[in-house]
Design a protein around this motif. Structure first.
Motif: not given
Length: 291
Positions: A2-4, A25-32, A40-44, A46-51
């Motif tokens: 998923x792209x955020x 896998x969550x790739x996050x384009x949110x600035x900052x 990231x603190x709100x995600x499960x 098991x999710x691979x979080x890539x900000x």
């Protein structure tokens, strides 16, 4: 994956639900960095979080997520926008179609569902390119349909052909990224398949506007900059078929007319569209930079 981009609580909830069914896998384009820590603190767990800590564009975000899945040994990847509703039936159904095609040795790059946006026209047809107009194919039957492109969200990529086709085009940033990749895949002998018996709810753009007796998807003036710039960029590329080019040449002036006559603050939209046309002609690509 998923792209955020500035996700709300519903986006995070949808990603967490997706993680219950498959590797997410969550790739996050949110600035900052602070925003990334909060999200990231709100995600499960098991999710691979890539900000990314900045908006690098949809193409780059997709490439980051897909490379992560390839590195972990996955053979297919499901791609979702943050506002698309995924279901277990959608995921397993598309995975089954993709894996069956791969097992038969078919050169399939991408499979995807029919999508429904109730704000526009309900169930959207699949699309093939035709001279001066798109050929719309009703999603019907129990056999996959060869199409010319699919929207990114809800699509399932055969990762075995990723290196042969190449990554999403980072220079486009956003708009026509999915179209260009599908065109490139087909130019290299791969198939793109619509799966008519599998559907997905997806909202295309912002609140639509009414013009010439029908609803049109609407975007911000900045998105219209990218739409016009990238359309011109693709018009200049040799592997892009004239069926698509001829249709787009018809649609560009119609879009200008709609922006000018039916859009609030139409002057800004028209200005950004013409700026996009100019940048496309001179080859100024990547993210739009403020002066």
């Amino acid at each position: 994956m998923v792209v955020f981009y500035n996700p709300d609580a519903g986006c995070i909830e949808r990603a967490n639900r997706l993680a219950q069914w498959c590797r997410c896998v969550v790739v996050d384009n949110t600035p900052g960095r602070e925003a990334s820590a909060r999200i990231g603190a709100q995600l499960d767990a098991s999710i691979v979080y890539l900000p990314n800590h900045e908006n690098l564009g949809i193409a780059t975000a997709l490439n980051v997520g897909i490379e992560s899945l390839i590195a972990d040994g996955f053979r297919i990847a499901m791609l979702f926008d943050q506002d698309s509703d995924s279901t277990l039936q959608l995921i397993t159904g598309l995975a089954d179609v993709a894996q069956a095609a791969i097992a038969r040795g078919e050169p399939v790059a991408l499979v995807g569902p029919a999508y429904e946006d109730a704000r526009l026209r309900g169930l959207a047809p699949f699309v093939r390119f035709g001279y001066f107009r798109l050929q719309r194919v009703i999603p019907d039957g129990d056999v996959p349909i060869d199409v010319d492109f699919l929207i990114t969200s809800g699509s399932c990529v055969n990762l075995a052909c990723w290196r042969d086709i190449g990554p999403m085009d980072d220079s486009l940033f956003i708009d026509f990224v999915d179209t260009e990749w599908c065109i490139r895949a087909k130019s290299r002998g791969f198939r793109v398949l619509g799966v008519p018996w599998i559907g997905m709810r997806h909202e295309l753009g912002d609140e639509p506007i009414r013009a010439f007796g029908r609803n049109y998807p609407m975007h911000s003036a900045v998105r219209h900059y990218y739409l016009f710039r990238n359309a011109v960029a693709l018009l200049k590329r040799g592997y892009v078929p004239w069926t698509w080019k001829s249709t787009e040449l018809i649609k560009l002036p119609v879009r200008i007319l709609i922006y000018a006559c039916f859009t609030p603050d139409g002057a800004t939209h028209v200005k950004m569209a013409f700026r996009g046309l100019w940048h496309g002609l001179v080859g100024r690509m990547g993210p739009l930079r403020s002066r």
